[in-house]
Design an enzyme around this catalytic site. Structure first.
Site, PDB file in Angstrom:
ATOM      1  N   THR A  39      39.199  74.681  22.254  1.00  0.00           N
ATOM      2  CA  THR A  39      37.931  75.019  21.610  1.00  0.00           C
ATOM      3  C   THR A  39      36.813  74.184  22.222  1.00  0.00           C
ATOM      4  O   THR A  39      37.053  73.317  23.067  1.00  0.00           O
ATOM      5  CB  THR A  39      38.018  74.776  20.095  1.00  0.00           C
ATOM      6  OG1 THR A  39      38.401  73.405  19.864  1.00  0.00           O
ATOM      7  CG2 THR A  39      39.041  75.697  19.452  1.00  0.00           C
ATOM      8  N   TYR A  40      35.586  74.426  21.760  1.00  0.00           N
ATOM      9  CA  TYR A  40      34.405  73.751  22.313  1.00  0.00           C
ATOM     10  C   TYR A  40      34.566  72.242  22.227  1.00  0.00           C
ATOM     11  O   TYR A  40      34.936  71.700  21.181  1.00  0.00           O
ATOM     12  CB  TYR A  40      33.153  74.194  21.554  1.00  0.00           C
ATOM     13  CG  TYR A  40      31.869  73.709  22.171  1.00  0.00           C
ATOM     14  CD1 TYR A  40      31.474  74.168  23.427  1.00  0.00           C
ATOM     15  CD2 TYR A  40      31.055  72.817  21.501  1.00  0.00           C
ATOM     16  CE1 TYR A  40      30.286  73.731  24.000  1.00  0.00           C
ATOM     17  CE2 TYR A  40      29.862  72.379  22.065  1.00  0.00           C
ATOM     18  CZ  TYR A  40      29.489  72.838  23.312  1.00  0.00           C
ATOM     19  OH  TYR A  40      28.322  72.409  23.886  1.00  0.00           O
TER      20      TYR A  40
END
Length: 444
Positions: A39-40
């Site tokens: 994820t980010y």
């Protein structure tokens, strides 16, 4: 992520974020197709999506026995160190996107460093829903008869691994009140102690030795510990930690020595000047306060115009005073105590000219490019960057600084790899011909 990668993998913050960017954007996994793996990564959020948590707990039930799984879902919130700073919660915590792609399964599609970082993120995520480790700690206190002093020793044994079966945190360096460097495991030894009944009389050990301990200064920051302090003080965000470090290094305000940051002369002078001219802006709480005000603007509790107007009142006055009183931040004529080699009575002073530093005589025209080294000493370097000619190719030998200290190397490298030791100028008292060479060993 940056702190753990620094402590465990010896990755710089910049390298860590570059690798994480590639894992986030997506990797070609051959027969599995192209997938984003994490994820980010520019977030300090600790929140995890409920559906992802449910999938994780199902995965744990398949891979581990029941005692290794936390009885209830573990939800993480803001740490005590961030009570005064709002965590960026727009994104989830950094975690693997899918549990289908285990590190071992996709290892051949990743570079060595990408695999190491992905494994670090994977293991941390898996461990986040596992049960606590159980540690038995024993402390023995023995007191000699008719004496006020006492001896104390501690030992600990892990009786149940829990999450440590998957992930062992890197010990975080901290500094004791006396100045010595410690880590989080220093309170108890990892070794077990023998069973000793209460009030048993102990004989004197023949191996007991007196040890002279002296207070040492706190260790200098490395990338991981400095990022930890930035986070604790609310200075910057995860996306700005790396640019902050890159700026102060590239501008020559600090230098790296043995993986530690050390302020340069220019950095010290500039810092003192800024603190004197802009005390409010240089206060360590200023950035954290500004972050709060930005959050208030975002929530609509104040406006950007109000914040900027309040800031400009004090800053305008400080700026005017700085323009009047601080015309040149680079002082001149700092005495070094060195005698001039050209004239008899002159003394060398240290000063800056543009981006270079020089030793200049206060009586004659002698000038030499220089570099200030530890404990206020100065070393002279010839203006042509070399003091010797290469015995192999006839080129110029330049002064270089490597992992184990300074040395001369041919400037025609890599065609010519001839090197010479950098001598201190101190004659050997035994042979009266050679000179001492200063070197740094592997254990410093």
């Amino acid at each position: 992520l940056q702190q753990e990668a620094d402590a465990k993998l010896k990755f710089s913050g910049k390298h860590t974020m570059q690798l994480a960017q590639k894992l986030y954007e997506g990797k070609d996994l051959g027969e599995f197709g192209t997938h984003g793996l994490i994820t980010y990564m520019r977030t300090d959020s600790v929140r995890t999506d409920a559906a992802a948590l449910a999938n994780l707990r199902e995965y744990l039930k398949k891979e581990f026995s029941a005692e290794y799984i936390s009885p209830e879902v573990v939800l993480y919130g803001e740490s005590s160190s961030k009570k005064d700073s709002k965590v960026q919660d727009a994104h989830e915590a950094i975690r693997p996107v899918s549990l289908e792609y285990t590190p071992e399964k996709i290892k051949k599609y990743l570079s060595d460093d990408e695999f190491l970082l992905y494994s670090l993120i994977w293991k941390k995520y898996i461990a986040s829903q596992m049960s606590q480790a159980l540690i038995d700690q024993t402390t023995y206190i023995s007191k000699p008869e008719n004496e006020e002093l006492y001896f104390k020793t501690s030992g600990s044994v892990i009786s149940f691994l829990g999450y440590k079966k998957v992930y062992e945190e890197a010990t975080k360096e901290k500094v004791s009140k006396k100045g010595e460097s410690e880590d989080e495991s220093s309170e108890g030894s990892s070794e077990s102690l023998p069973i000793i009944p209460l009030n048993e009389m102990l004989g004197q050990s023949k191996e007991a030795l007196k040890k002279d301990q002296r207070t040492s200064p706190p260790p200098r920051y490395n990338q991981g510990t400095l990022i930890a302090v930035l986070e604790e003080k609310g200075i910057g965000r995860p996306a700005t930690y790396v640019p902050i470090l890159e700026n102060i290094v590239s501008k020559g305000y600090i230098e790296t020595f043995q993986s530690r940051f050390k302020p340069t002369d220019l950095g010290e002078v500039l810092c003192k000047m800024l603190i004197k001219a802009f005390p409010m802006q240089m206060d360590i709480k200023f950035t954290a306060k500004m972050e709060k005000q930005l959050d208030l603007i975002e929530s609509g509790e104040t406006t950007s115009l109000e914040v900027l107007t309040e800031f400009w009142k004090d800053f305008q006055q400080s700026l005017e005073n700085a323009n009047k009183n601080l015309q040149d931040i680079k002082p001149k004529g700092i005495p070094t105590g060195l005698k001039c080699p050209q004239c008899e009575n002159g003394k060398l002073n240290f000063e800056w000219r543009r981006e270079l530093t020089f030793l200049n005589c206060n009586r004659c025209s002698y000038s030499q490019k220089s570099k200030k080294i530890s404990f206020g000493k100065f070393e002279a370097v010839a203006l042509d960057e070399g003091q010797k000619s290469c015995a192999k190719c006839g080129g110029v030998m330049g002064l270089r600084e490597g992992k184990f200290g300074k040395f001369f190397a041919c400037l025609n490298y890599p065609q010519c790899k001839h090197t010479l030791p950098f001598t201190t100028g101190i004659k050997c008292p035994v042979c009266q011909a050679g000179e001492f060479v200063e070197k740094i060993g592997q254990k410093n």
